[in-house]
Design an enzyme around this catalytic site. Sequence first.
Site, PDB file in Angstrom:
ATOM      1  N   ARG A 137       2.233  -5.396  -3.078  1.00 18.31           N
ATOM      2  CA  ARG A 137       1.587  -6.189  -4.129  1.00 18.31           C
ATOM      3  C   ARG A 137       0.082  -5.971  -4.182  1.00 18.31           C
ATOM      4  O   ARG A 137      -0.552  -6.193  -5.224  1.00 18.31           O
ATOM      5  CB  ARG A 137       1.942  -7.680  -3.985  1.00 18.31           C
ATOM      6  CG  ARG A 137       3.350  -7.988  -4.466  1.00 18.31           C
ATOM      7  CD  ARG A 137       3.711  -9.446  -4.271  1.00 18.31           C
ATOM      8  NE  ARG A 137       3.709  -9.847  -2.887  1.00 18.31           N
ATOM      9  CZ  ARG A 137       4.710  -9.613  -2.039  1.00 18.31           C
ATOM     10  NH1 ARG A 137       5.793  -9.021  -2.456  1.00 18.31           N
ATOM     11  NH2 ARG A 137       4.627  -9.994  -0.780  1.00 18.31           N
ATOM     12  N   GLU A 177       6.879 -11.453  12.593  1.00 20.14           N
ATOM     13  CA  GLU A 177       7.474 -12.638  13.226  1.00 20.14           C
ATOM     14  C   GLU A 177       8.587 -12.217  14.197  1.00 20.14           C
ATOM     15  O   GLU A 177       8.679 -12.692  15.309  1.00 20.14           O
ATOM     16  CB  GLU A 177       8.033 -13.531  12.129  1.00 20.14           C
ATOM     17  CG  GLU A 177       7.845 -14.983  12.426  1.00 20.14           C
ATOM     18  CD  GLU A 177       8.262 -15.827  11.244  1.00 20.14           C
ATOM     19  OE1 GLU A 177       8.192 -15.323  10.107  1.00 20.14           O
ATOM     20  OE2 GLU A 177       8.680 -16.961  11.479  1.00 20.14           O
TER      21      GLU A 177
END
Length: 188
Positions: A76, A113
């Site tokens: 993005r 994560e």
Amino acid sequence: MIARFTPDAWRERRRAVLEKIKSAIRDVPDFPKPGIVFKDIAPVLGDPVLFSAVIDIFADRHRDAGIDKIAAIDARGFIFGGALSDRLGAGFVPIRKKGKLPYKTFEQSYDLEYGSAELAVHQDAFKPGERVLVIDDLLATGGTAEACAKLIGKAGGEVVEMDFLIELSFLKGRDKLKGFSVFAPIVF
Ligand code: AMP
């Protein structure tokens, strides 16, 4: 006589524009996995006034800053980075996920994560000392941007600032980016 905005009127106008952009950002719960609230910028991109306003915010900030290259983060970041490069008259450098760039690359791994990932940049993307603005849509934990800064350093560029449309301040991404100027006009 040409009518001008007073500084207060400019600030008020900027605040109102940011409020519109912020309210257009859509929360998508549990994407891409349970527990994550994804900040979806598609409604901002799809509105020509808001999209242009986002580019104005970044362009106004860097118009006379002597930026040589915009380094945009896959994927993005490319959307804002491409438009901004054109506005600032700066070159565009894609920082891509490993395996996507065709020429010789520098690579940098970073922690996610769960597990890790790798970013890459072409080895000849920057001339020594070129002034580089990093851009992405969102700053979360800061791991992606930190890896990006390391890559730019390996390739000989000098990071001037790291810009994001959105910062998730509760994830404290700025702590990972100490030593860099960080700008994010919309904070959740
Ligand atoms: P981080 O490395 O944790 O700062 O993550 C930043 C990268 O992950 C950016 O490229 C973002 O596009 C993406 N990202 C992380 N969290 C979110 C979120 N909640 N919503 C949208 N994108 C996110």
